[in-house]
Design a protein around this motif. Structure first.
Motif, PDB file in Angstrom:
ATOM      1  N   PHE A   1       4.523  27.359  25.004  1.00 23.02           N
ATOM      2  CA  PHE A   1       3.842  27.966  26.060  1.00 23.02           C
ATOM      3  C   PHE A   1       3.718  26.908  27.155  1.00 23.02           C
ATOM      4  O   PHE A   1       3.922  25.803  27.083  1.00 23.02           O
TER       5      PHE A   1
ATOM      6  N   ALA B   1       5.327  31.527  26.249  1.00 29.34           N
ATOM      7  CA  ALA B   1       4.195  32.252  26.796  1.00 29.34           C
ATOM      8  C   ALA B   1       3.545  31.370  28.068  1.00 29.34           C
ATOM      9  O   ALA B   1       4.118  30.284  28.266  1.00 29.34           O
ATOM     10  N   THR B   2       2.759  32.206  28.889  1.00 33.59           N
ATOM     11  CA  THR B   2       1.870  31.633  29.781  1.00 33.59           C
ATOM     12  C   THR B   2       0.472  31.427  29.589  1.00 33.59           C
ATOM     13  O   THR B   2      -0.116  32.641  29.406  1.00 33.59           O
TER      14      THR B   2
ATOM     15  N   GLU C   1      -6.160  33.406  31.122  1.00 28.27           N
ATOM     16  CA  GLU C   1      -5.242  34.314  30.880  1.00 28.27           C
ATOM     17  C   GLU C   1      -4.144  33.934  30.123  1.00 28.27           C
ATOM     18  O   GLU C   1      -3.566  32.866  30.301  1.00 28.27           O
ATOM     19  N   ASN C   2      -3.727  34.681  29.099  1.00 26.96           N
ATOM     20  CA  ASN C   2      -2.782  34.298  28.023  1.00 26.96           C
ATOM     21  C   ASN C   2      -1.974  35.351  27.937  1.00 26.96           C
ATOM     22  O   ASN C   2      -2.166  36.567  27.591  1.00 26.96           O
ATOM     23  N   THR C   3      -0.398  35.298  27.883  1.00 32.82           N
ATOM     24  CA  THR C   3       0.459  36.275  27.604  1.00 32.82           C
ATOM     25  C   THR C   3       0.987  36.421  26.039  1.00 32.82           C
ATOM     26  O   THR C   3       1.682  37.445  25.982  1.00 32.82           O
ATOM     27  N   ASP C   4       0.404  35.619  25.251  1.00 29.91           N
ATOM     28  CA  ASP C   4       0.858  35.652  24.021  1.00 29.91           C
ATOM     29  C   ASP C   4      -0.435  36.161  23.305  1.00 29.91           C
ATOM     30  O   ASP C   4      -1.491  35.144  22.777  1.00 29.91           O
ATOM     31  N   LYS C   5      -0.500  37.262  22.847  1.00 27.76           N
ATOM     32  CA  LYS C   5      -1.791  37.859  22.239  1.00 27.76           C
ATOM     33  C   LYS C   5      -2.012  37.394  20.865  1.00 27.76           C
ATOM     34  O   LYS C   5      -2.921  37.583  19.984  1.00 27.76           O
TER      35      LYS C   5
ATOM     36  N   GLU D   1      -2.932  30.400  31.722  1.00 24.05           N
ATOM     37  CA  GLU D   1      -3.220  30.045  33.015  1.00 24.05           C
ATOM     38  C   GLU D   1      -4.719  29.894  33.034  1.00 24.05           C
ATOM     39  O   GLU D   1      -5.697  30.871  32.357  1.00 24.05           O
TER      40      GLU D   1
END
Length: 498
Positions: A472, A54-55, A440-444, A57
């Motif tokens: 991540f 995941a990212t 901002e997070n791509t893994d909810k 940021e």
């Protein structure tokens, strides 16, 4: 030709330098983890490469609320237990809560008059119809409570704020003449306002500066069980606008913080609408106090957002939350990570609200709630008791609860539960005046919050409630680093000022 070669070399070097300039660099950081598998604030230094990442940021230039602090409450029960321990164990606990190497608490609460976590019912104003409070005395606090606060002040290098909360006025000021329930009689409004001013004076003489107050702990009441006093939103606002605020101002205490409400988050709208009904009422309310007992999992973001938007410049502080209606589990860390705990609502909530009170894991409840609060404008989070015994008291009403630190005074033993570690993940690393920043997070499935501290460092708190390890990449500008977090774990990542 030689001239052209030199130009070509310069151009080539420029391209290389520009390429290096924009190449991603490794982000420097320290990573601390507490996990169900056994890590307890353990510093992690090596991480394995992973393919499916995941990212996360960070955007420190986009800021939200300013942090007031994290901490817990000084109660007579906790202070009494500390006095029953050896000096070594007493020091261990207070160092753990107030030293820089420990939780370094920065925001604390205490009760004015007795509460359920007192040994008995008592008031600083015991004499009936003492309108001028000539007999006001904090003698009841001198043996346990005040020594605990003073010792914490000595240990704390950074200092901490302390606010007082009354559970009730003395029975003689109330319409039912009882410790539990009832309303403050209008003829005593001025006397009750004077009570707050007298309290500041008395504690100041002991070398303790009171930062502020909540007007009334749980103005809806607590089911007619222990000390309480009822206010409607209008009654509380009238008391503050026409009595408490002006009295503190007249006595030179206009700088003291006044927080309204001080109960569960659902229903915040009617309270903040009334508190901030006019410039003259808003003048005296510095913010809103909230509790978490409405649900074991729901943060109520809409209510928190509404409260903030109604008064964006005011405080929004979680002033009480604990694992309630439970006898502490002793020296069994695993229990605190399992969904076996129940709360008051599991048995007693109305049928329509039962869904808000399922069984839950205590660690999850703390981590989820603090992160959820910080991501919805809450600027301070205060736990309930610092120390309780193996029964979950002492508590004169037998309203047993769990604290992060449990003690057995008969054996002079201490148990730091995993809840203590959860508090440290926030309180040690997110300091007063820090500002919550955009993430901002791509893994909810990961819950994340972050804040930029006054010293320029950034603290990122990540909670993985799931049953699988996660990988991540954390990014800040042109720097990044790959990290893993264990299943059922919380991490605090500290990024130094760059």
């Amino acid at each position: 030709m030689k001239h052209l070669k030199n130009i070509a070399m310069v151009l080539c070097m420029t391209l290389v330098l520009n390429s290096c300039k924009h190449e991603k660099q490794e982000l420097k950081m320290e990573v601390f983890e507490t996990s169900e598998s056994g890590n307890r604030l353990k510093q992690l230094t090596s991480f394995q490469p992973a393919k499916n990442k995941a990212t996360i940021e960070l955007f420190p230039e986009i800021t939200f609320q300013k942090i007031t602090g994290f901490g817990a409450a000084f109660t007579e029960s906790s202070a009494h237990l500390l006095n029953q321990l050896s000096k070594a164990n007493r020091d261990t606990i207070l160092q753990a809560y107030f030293s820089r190497e420990g939780a370094n608490y920065s925001l604390t609460r205490t009760h004015m008059n007795s509460c359920d976590f007192s040994l008995t019912n008592y008031s600083y104003a015991p004499v009936e119809d003492d309108f001028s409070l000539k007999h006001f005395s904090i003698e009841e606090d001198m043996d346990d409570l005040i020594p605990m606060i003073k010792e914490a002040m000595t240990i704390s290098k950074d200092g901490f704020k302390i606010f007082g909360s009354p559970w009730t006025a003395p029975p003689w000021m109330k319409d039912n003449n009882h410790w539990v329930g009832g309303k403050l009689l209008p003829k005593y409004y001025d006397t009750w306002a004077l009570f707050f001013s007298k309290y500041i004076d008395a504690y100041k003489k002991e070398g303790i500066d009171i930062w502020g107050f909540t007007v009334e702990n749980e103005p809806h009441g607590n089911g007619n069980n222990w000390e309480s006093m009822h206010f409607t939103p209008k009654e509380m606002t009238d008391f503050v606008e026409f009595h408490l605020g002006p009295k503190l101002e007249a006595d030179g205490y206009g700088d003291k913080i006044i927080l309204g409400y001080d109960q569960n988050r659902a229903g915040l709208k009617e309270w903040v609408d009334e508190m901030y009904r006019s410039p003259s009422s808003s003048k005296y309310f510095d913010g809103t106090a909230i509790h978490w007992y409405e649900s074991t999992y729901e943060v109520f973001p809409e209510d928190l957002q509404y409260a903030h938007n109604r008064a964006p410049s005011k405080y929004l502080i979680e002033t009480e939350g604990c694992i309630d209606a439970e006898v502490p589990v002793w020296k069994d860390d695993a229990w605190y990570w399992k969904k076996e705990a129940t709360d008051w609502g599991y048995d007693y909530a109305e049928e329509k609200d039962k869904h808000l009170h399922p069984k839950y894991a205590p660690v999850n409840r703390y981590a989820r709630d603090i992160i959820g609060c910080l991501n919805n404008w809450v600027d301070g989070w205060v736990d309930w008791n610092m120390v309780l015994n193996r029964q979950g008291g002492p508590n004169w009403f037998e309203n047993w609860c769990i604290a992060p630190v449990i003690v057995d005074p008969d054996k002079d033993e201490i148990y730091f539960t995993p809840l203590y570690d959860i508090m440290v993940h926030f309180s040690r690393y997110i300091r007063p005046e820090a500002k919550v920043i955009k993430v901002e997070n791509t893994d909810k499935e990961l819950m994340i919050t972050a804040a930029k501290n006054p010293d320029g460092s950034i603290a990122v708190v990540i909670f993985n409630e799931g049953m699988t390890n996660k990988s991540f990449t954390i990014k800040l500008f042109n720097q990044s680093k790959d990290i893993q977090i264990s299943k059922q774990a919380i991490q605090t990542i500290v990024i130094p000022k760059t």
